[in-house]
Structures are given as structure tokens and as C-alpha cells.
Design an enzyme around this catalytic site. Structure first.
Site, PDB file in Angstrom:
ATOM      1  N   TYR A 115       0.825  -1.211   0.000  1.00 58.39           N
ATOM      2  CA  TYR A 115       0.000   0.000   0.000  1.00 58.39           C
ATOM      3  C   TYR A 115       0.861   1.265   0.000  1.00 58.39           C
ATOM      4  O   TYR A 115       0.437   2.304  -0.484  1.00 58.39           O
ATOM      5  CB  TYR A 115      -0.894   0.038   1.248  1.00 58.39           C
ATOM      6  CG  TYR A 115      -2.257  -0.603   1.079  1.00 58.39           C
ATOM      7  CD1 TYR A 115      -2.390  -1.881   0.553  1.00 58.39           C
ATOM      8  CD2 TYR A 115      -3.406   0.076   1.473  1.00 58.39           C
ATOM      9  CE1 TYR A 115      -3.637  -2.467   0.430  1.00 58.39           C
ATOM     10  CE2 TYR A 115      -4.651  -0.502   1.348  1.00 58.39           C
ATOM     11  CZ  TYR A 115      -4.766  -1.771   0.826  1.00 58.39           C
ATOM     12  OH  TYR A 115      -6.007  -2.343   0.711  1.00 58.39           O
ATOM     13  N   LYS A 149       3.063 -15.339   1.984  1.00 59.10           N
ATOM     14  CA  LYS A 149       3.213 -16.031   0.700  1.00 59.10           C
ATOM     15  C   LYS A 149       4.717 -16.302   0.570  1.00 59.10           C
ATOM     16  O   LYS A 149       5.374 -15.897  -0.390  1.00 59.10           O
ATOM     17  CB  LYS A 149       2.664 -15.151  -0.439  1.00 59.10           C
ATOM     18  CG  LYS A 149       2.552 -15.852  -1.782  1.00 59.10           C
ATOM     19  CD  LYS A 149       1.446 -16.906  -1.845  1.00 59.10           C
ATOM     20  CE  LYS A 149       1.538 -17.679  -3.155  1.00 59.10           C
ATOM     21  NZ  LYS A 149       0.579 -18.800  -3.245  1.00 59.10           N
ATOM     22  N   ASP A 166      -3.232 -18.077   0.103  1.00 59.32           N
ATOM     23  CA  ASP A 166      -4.272 -18.734  -0.704  1.00 59.32           C
ATOM     24  C   ASP A 166      -4.975 -19.817   0.125  1.00 59.32           C
ATOM     25  O   ASP A 166      -6.196 -19.929   0.144  1.00 59.32           O
ATOM     26  CB  ASP A 166      -3.700 -19.297  -2.019  1.00 59.32           C
ATOM     27  CG  ASP A 166      -2.422 -20.105  -1.839  1.00 59.32           C
ATOM     28  OD1 ASP A 166      -1.859 -20.124  -0.721  1.00 59.32           O
ATOM     29  OD2 ASP A 166      -1.979 -20.734  -2.829  1.00 59.32           O
ATOM     30  N   ASP A 198      -6.412  -6.849   4.131  1.00 64.37           N
ATOM     31  CA  ASP A 198      -7.560  -6.182   3.503  1.00 64.37           C
ATOM     32  C   ASP A 198      -8.488  -7.227   2.899  1.00 64.37           C
ATOM     33  O   ASP A 198      -9.705  -7.206   3.104  1.00 64.37           O
ATOM     34  CB  ASP A 198      -7.046  -5.225   2.414  1.00 64.37           C
ATOM     35  CG  ASP A 198      -8.178  -4.515   1.695  1.00 64.37           C
ATOM     36  OD1 ASP A 198      -9.093  -4.035   2.379  1.00 64.37           O
ATOM     37  OD2 ASP A 198      -8.142  -4.463   0.448  1.00 64.37           O
ATOM     38  N   ASP A 224     -12.357  -8.913   4.561  1.00 59.41           N
ATOM     39  CA  ASP A 224     -13.663  -8.886   3.878  1.00 59.41           C
ATOM     40  C   ASP A 224     -14.245 -10.293   3.826  1.00 59.41           C
ATOM     41  O   ASP A 224     -15.442 -10.502   4.026  1.00 59.41           O
ATOM     42  CB  ASP A 224     -13.531  -8.357   2.440  1.00 59.41           C
ATOM     43  CG  ASP A 224     -13.734  -6.844   2.340  1.00 59.41           C
ATOM     44  OD1 ASP A 224     -13.370  -6.149   3.310  1.00 59.41           O
ATOM     45  OD2 ASP A 224     -14.246  -6.370   1.315  1.00 59.41           O
TER      46      ASP A 224
HETATM   47  C1  IPM Z   1     -10.397  -1.090   4.209  1.00 60.21           C
HETATM   48  C2  IPM Z   1     -10.671  -0.437   2.885  1.00 60.21           C
HETATM   49  C3  IPM Z   1      -9.521   0.496   2.546  1.00 60.21           C
HETATM   50  C4  IPM Z   1      -8.256  -0.338   2.457  1.00 60.21           C
HETATM   51  C5  IPM Z   1      -9.739   1.353   1.283  1.00 60.21           C
HETATM   52  C6  IPM Z   1     -11.000   2.165   1.354  1.00 60.21           C
HETATM   53  C7  IPM Z   1      -8.558   2.245   1.002  1.00 60.21           C
HETATM   54  O1  IPM Z   1     -10.876  -1.405   1.912  1.00 60.21           O
HETATM   55  O2  IPM Z   1     -10.256  -0.350   5.208  1.00 60.21           O
HETATM   56  O3  IPM Z   1     -10.327  -2.305   4.261  1.00 60.21           O
HETATM   57  O4  IPM Z   1      -7.960  -0.900   1.386  1.00 60.21           O
HETATM   58  O5  IPM Z   1      -7.547  -0.413   3.447  1.00 60.21           O
HETATM   59 MG    MG Z   2     -10.978  -3.382   2.656  1.00 58.11          MG
END
Ligand code: IPM
Ligand code: MG
Length: 356
Positions: A140, A191, A223, A247, A251
Site C-alpha cells: 500500500y 506467501k 491462498d 484487507d 472482507d
Molecule cells: C479497508 C478499505 C480500505 C483499504 C480502502 C477504502 C482504502 O478497503 O479499510 O479495508 O484498502 O484499506
Molecule cells: Mg478493505
């Protein structure tokens, strides 16, 4: 002493969900919590006014506050902007400037929501994972980065995955410290079979583990970790990983709990100062409709009380109030199922306040 909280609602559903968390904060304020709130602009909302997603005054406010409550950033209308002024840069700038390197993303399945998950109830029942995501390094932020034109005229995009030993060590210590208060198991996700950078990550995690003999450390390739999260998620206690892997995996873990609308997060620096935000994004498709789930933001507030304001009792109260409204059968659209009462964003916030 009165604690100062910066409230950065941001874009999309940000203002709606933050408004509900603010209702909860104000309720606590009437019941003995000494807090002072100050609003600031971030993301697209800040870009519209100041031409930058992170104005100096917002950064100053964030630095001067005891904690930061953030909604979400981003939206379709800013997607074509240069990457340097896109809303996401506001969020990344706050994380970097305040050195909020430790991102805690708890994935907990509330028993009331076992049916909301797309996985079988027995796979997710009792789920309680803590994802510890490195937040201020890795791909990032790595340099060099950009898009360049090669000699043959073709364009080439590039980013750099980079971690120094000290960066790996400090996030490792955060994860092990948390594991000591939980089930004492850390799974480090990398990884290392392909990326030298994460080979080093693995090595440093092994070193950190020596200082925590009571914690069992395991390693998993990313993975496989993604697969295991949907196959048998309850095998995990604490997962520690890089910025981008975290990240993605968070999710994925969010959906185990029924909805990404339920997952809070804390981003902490070395002094324990923190920014608190739901892990979901700005959801521009449902913005302004009063249908978003405010619980992830309200639960983020609970994390703030626990980690930055030293108010664990109030944090517990909020978490119990959230369980109570779920017990009452109240559901926003994202977690709604047959027989439950569908409620709006504001009605959900009001219900939590009523329980409190
Ligand atoms: C998160 C989001 C952010 C990230 C974005 C909005 C920049 O997806 O906080 O997980 O990638 O960190
Ligand atoms: Mg995110």
C-alpha cells in the site's frame, strides 16, 4: 478529564452510520462519559471543499484528539480523479500520518445471525477470530510505485511490496499480545513460497514467538488461508498478516458473520491512540436511503471505549445492547431474514440507544 473525539463521517453511507454512533456517544455522555466531539472533513467530502481528501485542519484535529471515529470514504464521482487526491488517499494519509500500524478486525458471529451467513450454521457457530492487519506498510505504501512508459511505448504499472524487520516485529508483538488475552494461538499469513518479503515476515514472526512461549505460532500461505476461512474458520484464533492480505482476508471473514455491516475495526499506534471505523466501505449504491447497517460503526465505538478511552464497562454495555436489539428481532436489510423486523439505519441506532 474530558476526552476529545474527532468525528470524520466521510462519504456515501458514512454520514448516516456515523450519526447513529454519535447518538450512542451522546447517550453515554448523558450517563457519565466526558466527551467532546468535533467534526472534520475527509475523503471526497473534503475534496469537494478543499481540493484534497485530507485537509491540514482535519489532520490537525485528528492529531489533537484522543480518538477518531471514521465512517467511510469513496464514491463513483471521484473514481476518475488522479490517485493522489482520491478519497481513499485521505484514509491512507490518516493511517500513515498517525502511524496507526496495528489494525484489529474482529470477526465474531452473533448467535442471532447464524442464519444470515451463507455458510452452514455449524461451520460458523461460535466464530470468534481476530485479524491483525499491518496497516501502514507493505504494498500500500511501498516505493517506487506508479505507471511508467517503457522504451517500446507500452505502459507498465508497478508497486513495491516492502517490509522492514522492525515493521514486522511490531505488528507481530501486537498480535501475540492480543493472543495472550485470547486462546493463545497466532496464525501468521504470508506467501513465503513466492515472495522474499514475506519469507522475512515468517522469519521475524518466529523470532517474536520466542518471547511468547505460551502462544502457539503457525504459518499459512494466503491462498490456503482464504480457503480455510470458508472451509473451517473456527480453527483460527488470531491471524496476523500484511496490509493487502489483511484487507482481502478481513472482507472474507466478514461474510462469515453474516454481513460486512457487522464488522468494526480499531487502528492503533504505538501509544494506543486509535482510529475506529467499520471495515465496510462507503456503499454509494445505498447511500442516502437510510438502509445501511450502523452496527459495525456502533461496535467500532465500543472498541474505541475499550482501547483508547479506558472505558471497558461502557464498551461491554454497547456490545450487549447490540445483542439485545438483535434478540428483539430488529434487522437492517443486509442481515434481514424471514420473521425478522426490517428496520432503517436510524431506527437501528435508536433501538441501541433505547436499550442503553
Ligand atoms: C479497508 C478499505 C480500505 C483499504 C480502502 C477504502 C482504502 O478497503 O479499510 O479495508 O484498502 O484499506
Ligand atoms: Mg478493505
Amino acid at each position: 478529564m474530558t476526552k476529545k473525539i474527532a468525528v470524520l463521517a466521510g462519504d456515501g453511507i458514512g454520514p448516516e452510520i456515523v450519526a447513529e454512533a454519535v447518538k450512542v456517544l451522546e447517550c453515554l455522555g448523558r450517563n457519565g462519559l466526558a466527551v467532546e466531539l468535533e467534526d472534520g472533513l475527509v475523503g471526497g467530502a473534503a475534496y469537494e471543499v478543499h481540493g484534497t481528501p485530507l485537509p491540514a485542519e482535519t489532520l490537525d484535529l485528528a492529531k489533537a484528539s484522543d480518538a477518531i471515529l471514521l465512517g467511510a470514504v469513496g464514491g463513483y464521482q471521484w473514481e476518475s480523479l488522479d490517485i493522489s487526491v482520491r478519497p481513499e488517499k485521505g484514509l491512507l494519509g490518516l493511517r500513515a500520518e498517525l502511524e496507526l500500524f496495528a489494525n484489529l478486525r474482529p470477526a465474531i458471529l452473533y448467535k442471532q445471525l447464524a442464519d444470515a451467513s451463507t455458510l452452514k450454521p455449524e461451520v460458523v457457530a461460535g466464530l470468534d477470530i481476530m485479524i491483525v492487519r499491518e496497516l501502514t506498510g507493505g504494498i500500500y505504501f511501498g516505493q517506487p510505485r506508479g505507471v511508467r512508459t517503457l522504451d517500446n511505448g507500452e505502459r507498465q504499472g508497478f508497486n513495491t511490496l516492502v517490509y522492514s524487520e522492525s515493521e514486522i516485529e511490531r505488528i507481530g508483538r501486537s498480535a501475540f499480545d492480543i493472543a495472550m488475552k485470547r486462546d493463545r494461538r497466532v496464525c501468521s499469513v504470508d506467501k513465503a513460497n513466492v515472495l522474499e518479503c514475506t519469507e522475512l515476515w515468517r522469519e521475524v514472526m518466529e523470532q517474536v514467538a520466542r518471547d511468547y512461549p505460551e502462544v502457539a505460532l503457525s504459518h499459512m500461505y494466503v491462498d490456503n488461508a482464504a480457503m480455510q476461512l470458508v472451509r473451517a474458520p473456527k480453527q483460527f484464533d488470531v491471524m496476523v498478516t500484511t496490509n493487502m492480505f489483511g484487507d482481502i482476508l478481513s472482507d472474507c471473514a466478514a461474510m462469515l458473520t453474516g454481513s460486512i455491516g457487522m464488522l468494526p475495526s480499531a487502528s492503533l499506534n504505538a501509544e494506543g491512540k486509535g482510529m475506529y471505523e467499520p471495515i465496510h466501505g462507503s456503499a454509494p449504491d445505498i447511500a442516502g436511503q437510510n438502509v445501511a447497517n450502523p452496527l459495525a460503526t456502533i461496535l467500532s465505538l465500543a472498541m474505541m471505549l475499550r482501547y483508547s478511552l479506558d472505558e471497558a464497562v461502557m464498551a461491554d454495555r454497547i456490545e450487549r445492547a447490540v445483542e439485545k436489539v438483535l434478540d428483539q428481532g430488529l434487522r437492517t436489510a443486509d442481515i434481514h431474514s424471514d420473521g425478522m423486523q426490517k428496520v432503517s439505519t436510524s431506527a437501528m441506532g435508536d433501538a441501541v440507544v433505547a436499550v442503553l
